[in-house]
Design a protein around this motif. Structure first.
Motif, mmCIF file in Angstrom:
data_model
loop_
_atom_site.group_PDB
_atom_site.id
_atom_site.type_symbol
_atom_site.label_atom_id
_atom_site.label_comp_id
_atom_site.label_asym_id
_atom_site.label_seq_id
_atom_site.Cartn_x
_atom_site.Cartn_y
_atom_site.Cartn_z
ATOM 1 N N ASN A 195 49.108 49.253 57.020
ATOM 2 C CA ASN A 195 50.134 47.772 56.734
ATOM 3 C C ASN A 195 51.808 47.694 57.799
ATOM 4 O O ASN A 195 51.830 48.399 57.831
ATOM 5 C CB ASN A 195 49.293 47.182 55.618
ATOM 6 C CG ASN A 195 48.694 47.336 54.456
ATOM 7 O OD1 ASN A 195 48.155 46.811 54.977
ATOM 8 N ND2 ASN A 195 48.324 48.782 54.548
ATOM 9 N N CYS A 196 51.322 46.492 57.907
ATOM 10 C CA CYS A 196 52.890 45.801 58.512
ATOM 11 C C CYS A 196 53.979 45.463 57.452
ATOM 12 O O CYS A 196 53.116 44.253 56.226
ATOM 13 C CB CYS A 196 52.167 45.001 59.658
ATOM 14 S SG CYS A 196 54.116 44.926 60.994
ATOM 15 N N VAL A 197 55.068 45.704 57.394
ATOM 16 C CA VAL A 197 56.255 45.207 56.400
ATOM 17 C C VAL A 197 56.662 43.820 57.528
ATOM 18 O O VAL A 197 57.081 44.885 58.503
ATOM 19 C CB VAL A 197 57.433 46.065 55.565
ATOM 20 C CG1 VAL A 197 58.153 45.572 55.346
ATOM 21 C CG2 VAL A 197 56.128 46.699 54.362
ATOM 22 N N VAL A 198 56.708 42.583 57.447
ATOM 23 C CA VAL A 198 57.545 41.957 57.682
ATOM 24 C C VAL A 198 58.914 41.494 57.313
ATOM 25 O O VAL A 198 58.984 40.429 56.668
ATOM 26 C CB VAL A 198 57.055 40.413 58.755
ATOM 27 C CG1 VAL A 198 57.165 39.712 59.097
ATOM 28 C CG2 VAL A 198 55.234 40.969 58.669
ATOM 29 N N PRO A 199 60.153 41.906 57.120
ATOM 30 C CA PRO A 199 61.212 41.740 57.026
ATOM 31 C C PRO A 199 61.895 40.405 57.434
ATOM 32 O O PRO A 199 61.854 40.021 58.526
ATOM 33 C CB PRO A 199 62.227 42.800 56.514
ATOM 34 C CG PRO A 199 61.634 43.891 57.549
ATOM 35 C CD PRO A 199 60.021 43.426 58.029
ATOM 36 N N GLY A 200 62.693 39.435 56.673
ATOM 37 C CA GLY A 200 63.228 38.560 57.108
ATOM 38 C C GLY A 200 64.786 38.927 56.933
ATOM 39 O O GLY A 200 64.980 40.167 58.204
ATOM 40 N N LEU A 201 65.746 38.744 56.749
ATOM 41 C CA LEU A 201 67.329 38.675 57.172
ATOM 42 C C LEU A 201 68.084 39.252 56.279
ATOM 43 O O LEU A 201 67.923 38.834 54.891
ATOM 44 C CB LEU A 201 68.147 37.655 57.067
ATOM 45 C CG LEU A 201 67.177 35.405 58.408
ATOM 46 C CD1 LEU A 201 68.519 35.381 58.341
ATOM 47 C CD2 LEU A 201 67.309 36.462 59.308
ATOM 48 N N ILE A 202 68.132 40.249 56.615
ATOM 49 C CA ILE A 202 67.828 42.149 56.153
ATOM 50 C C ILE A 202 69.586 42.461 56.333
ATOM 51 O O ILE A 202 70.168 42.351 57.086
ATOM 52 C CB ILE A 202 67.123 43.364 56.116
ATOM 53 C CG1 ILE A 202 65.830 42.335 55.421
ATOM 54 C CG2 ILE A 202 67.119 44.021 54.828
ATOM 55 C CD1 ILE A 202 65.402 42.260 54.341
ATOM 56 N N ASP A 203 70.536 42.672 54.714
ATOM 57 C CA ASP A 203 71.447 43.042 55.055
ATOM 58 C C ASP A 203 71.439 44.442 55.521
ATOM 59 O O ASP A 203 72.108 45.054 54.604
ATOM 60 C CB ASP A 203 72.665 42.175 54.204
ATOM 61 C CG ASP A 203 74.184 42.366 53.974
ATOM 62 O OD1 ASP A 203 74.568 42.655 55.349
ATOM 63 O OD2 ASP A 203 74.877 42.292 53.301
ATOM 64 N N ILE A 256 44.422 48.472 50.216
ATOM 65 C CA ILE A 256 45.239 47.171 51.692
ATOM 66 C C ILE A 256 45.329 47.614 52.474
ATOM 67 O O ILE A 256 45.617 48.833 52.519
ATOM 68 C CB ILE A 256 46.509 46.574 50.616
ATOM 69 C CG1 ILE A 256 46.551 46.065 49.054
ATOM 70 C CG2 ILE A 256 47.238 46.211 51.664
ATOM 71 C CD1 ILE A 256 47.826 46.366 48.213
ATOM 72 N N THR A 257 45.184 47.194 53.358
ATOM 73 C CA THR A 257 45.214 47.833 54.508
ATOM 74 C C THR A 257 44.775 46.220 55.720
ATOM 75 O O THR A 257 43.737 45.345 55.524
ATOM 76 C CB THR A 257 43.847 48.690 55.301
ATOM 77 O OG1 THR A 257 43.915 49.818 56.035
ATOM 78 C CG2 THR A 257 41.955 47.986 55.516
ATOM 79 N N GLY A 258 45.649 46.622 56.902
ATOM 80 C CA GLY A 258 45.405 45.267 58.469
ATOM 81 C C GLY A 258 46.066 44.535 57.382
ATOM 82 O O GLY A 258 45.804 42.782 58.016
ATOM 83 N N THR A 259 46.701 44.963 56.579
ATOM 84 C CA THR A 259 47.991 43.053 56.559
ATOM 85 C C THR A 259 49.279 42.894 56.317
ATOM 86 O O THR A 259 50.002 44.042 57.394
ATOM 87 C CB THR A 259 47.230 42.908 54.788
ATOM 88 O OG1 THR A 259 47.913 41.160 54.505
ATOM 89 C CG2 THR A 259 48.516 43.879 54.143
ATOM 90 N N GLU A 260 49.761 42.060 56.123
ATOM 91 C CA GLU A 260 51.367 42.245 56.635
ATOM 92 C C GLU A 260 52.081 41.457 55.355
ATOM 93 O O GLU A 260 51.796 40.897 54.289
ATOM 94 C CB GLU A 260 51.631 40.694 57.801
ATOM 95 C CG GLU A 260 51.366 41.128 59.676
ATOM 96 C CD GLU A 260 51.309 40.553 60.079
ATOM 97 O OE1 GLU A 260 51.836 40.420 61.156
ATOM 98 O OE2 GLU A 260 51.078 38.796 60.024
ATOM 99 N N LEU A 261 52.859 42.426 55.116
ATOM 100 C CA LEU A 261 53.676 42.441 53.233
ATOM 101 C C LEU A 261 54.643 41.430 54.266
ATOM 102 O O LEU A 261 55.820 42.417 54.490
ATOM 103 C CB LEU A 261 53.991 42.882 52.877
ATOM 104 C CG LEU A 261 54.848 42.941 51.270
ATOM 105 C CD1 LEU A 261 54.026 42.194 50.746
ATOM 106 C CD2 LEU A 261 54.421 44.526 50.003
ATOM 107 N N VAL A 262 55.102 39.747 53.959
ATOM 108 C CA VAL A 262 56.554 39.427 54.011
ATOM 109 C C VAL A 262 57.371 39.383 53.082
ATOM 110 O O VAL A 262 57.186 39.102 52.077
ATOM 111 C CB VAL A 262 56.087 37.847 54.810
ATOM 112 C CG1 VAL A 262 57.801 37.434 55.071
ATOM 113 C CG2 VAL A 262 55.066 37.829 55.635
ATOM 114 N N VAL A 263 58.665 40.311 53.550
ATOM 115 C CA VAL A 263 59.752 40.169 52.178
ATOM 116 C C VAL A 263 60.834 39.756 52.873
ATOM 117 O O VAL A 263 61.362 40.152 53.939
ATOM 118 C CB VAL A 263 59.440 42.404 52.758
ATOM 119 C CG1 VAL A 263 61.348 42.089 51.191
ATOM 120 C CG2 VAL A 263 58.938 43.033 52.090
#
Ligand SMILES: NC(=O)c1ccc[n+]([C@@H]2O[C@H](COP(=O)([O-])OP(=O)(O)OC[C@H]3O[C@@H](n4cnc5c(N)ncnc54)[C@H](O)[C@@H]3O)[C@@H](O)[C@H]2O)c1
Length: 272
Positions: A195-203, A256-263
């Motif tokens: 799976n892929c984690v997709v961070p936004g603007l992280i400090d 859960i596999t093959g998905t993107e978790l947007v954080v």
């Protein structure tokens, strides 16, 4: 079949987790460092891999100071021979790798006219090509044991234009997401999840540097402007990304596999 589970299986007890990019660009908590510490707190044996020995050693020391298990492995994820060597060293030290967290990522601001082919090749080698060699080191064993999980770190910059040109970074992060999905689908019936984690603007310390480079005049205002871009009104913390990664590597994410978790605090849902 549908019995009541005993609890939320978030633990990583005894698992060997390899974090490629477990150091930090500066003092404080990067996504890789926060993830390494989180995995160790969940009971994992953590392979802290980075090209920067001092920084990786700092992560390892933080884990050991809490009584956790960690070891530093030094190598450049852009160099195939280094990747092969550090995975062999990790397996020698801790045994077979159960989980891979592909965290390395570099970029260079600029659009097509500011990006050279050499820039794109260099950034691609670190952000994407490294996953090919890294996954080749772990997939056969994971499939044989029918137990393995991979998490990669993309970026909202791989899905959206974020208001300034960041071409090579965005293109390679988009590729990384699909690379992860393709691994997931090929190995879905062999006990391996990806799976892929997709961070936004992280400090993170890295961002402090990037922001400082681009807005040298007023760092505090530049960071506040980043906060204001996010619907939740603030950048995320490295820990908030680490927790998403830990969830995906744990048995709590068993289906859960093959998905993107947007954080991202709502960033990609925004219309402006
Ligand atoms: N900080 C953000 O806002 C943000 C947002 C979206 C995605 N990301 C992604 O999250 C990941 C971590 O970001 P971060 O902000 O914590 O950055 P960071 O630079 O602090 O962490 C990356 C680590 O990878 C290491 N590294 C870089 N190139 C390497 C190489 N060739 N070989 C071995 N190690 C190497 C660095 O030394 C560093 O310790 C990156 O993939 C980044 O693209 C960050």
């Amino acid at each position: 079949m549908n019995t009541l589970p005993e609890g939320l299986p978030l633990g990583l007890q005894g698992r060997v987790v390899f974090v490629a990019g477990g150091g930090s660009a500066g003092p404080g908590y990067s996504i890789g460092r926060a993830s390494c510490i989180t995995y160790a707190r969940l009971g994992a044996k953590v392979c802290v891999a980075d090209r920067d020995r001092a920084s990786a050693d700092e992560t390892t020391a933080l884990i050991r100071a809490e009584g956790g298990s960690a070891q530093t492995f030094v190598g450049d994820m852009a160099v195939e021979a280094d990747i092969v060597r550090i995975f062999a060293e990790a397996a020698e030290h801790f045994g077979p790798v159960d989980a891979l967290h592909h965290n390395v990522g570099i970029g260079k601001t600029g659009g097509p006219m500011e990006t050279s082919t050499a820039d794109l090749d260099r950034i691609y080698a670190v952000n994407v090509r490294s996953l090919l060699t890294a996954s080749q080191q772990v997939l056969p064993g994971m499939a044989q044991r029918r137990r393995g999980a991979i998490v990669t770190i993309s970026s909202v910059a791989g899905q959206r234009y974020l208001g300034y040109p960041h071409l090579a970074y965005g293109v390679t992060k988009a590729a990384l997401s699909h690379f992860t999905r393709l691994i997931a689908l090929e190995y879905a019936n062999r006990g391996v999840r990806a799976n892929c984690v997709v961070p936004g603007l992280i400090d993170t310390p890295r961002i402090t540097q990037t922001v400082a480079d681009r807005f040298a005049a007023n760092l505090a205002e530049a960071k506040a402007a980043r906060d204001r871009q996010v619907p939740m009104g603030r950048m995320g913390t490295a820990w908030e990304v680490a927790h998403a990664c830990a969830f995906l590597l744990s048995d709590a994410a068993a289906y859960i596999t093959g998905t993107e978790l947007v954080v991202d605090g709502g960033l990609v849902g925004k219309y402006t």
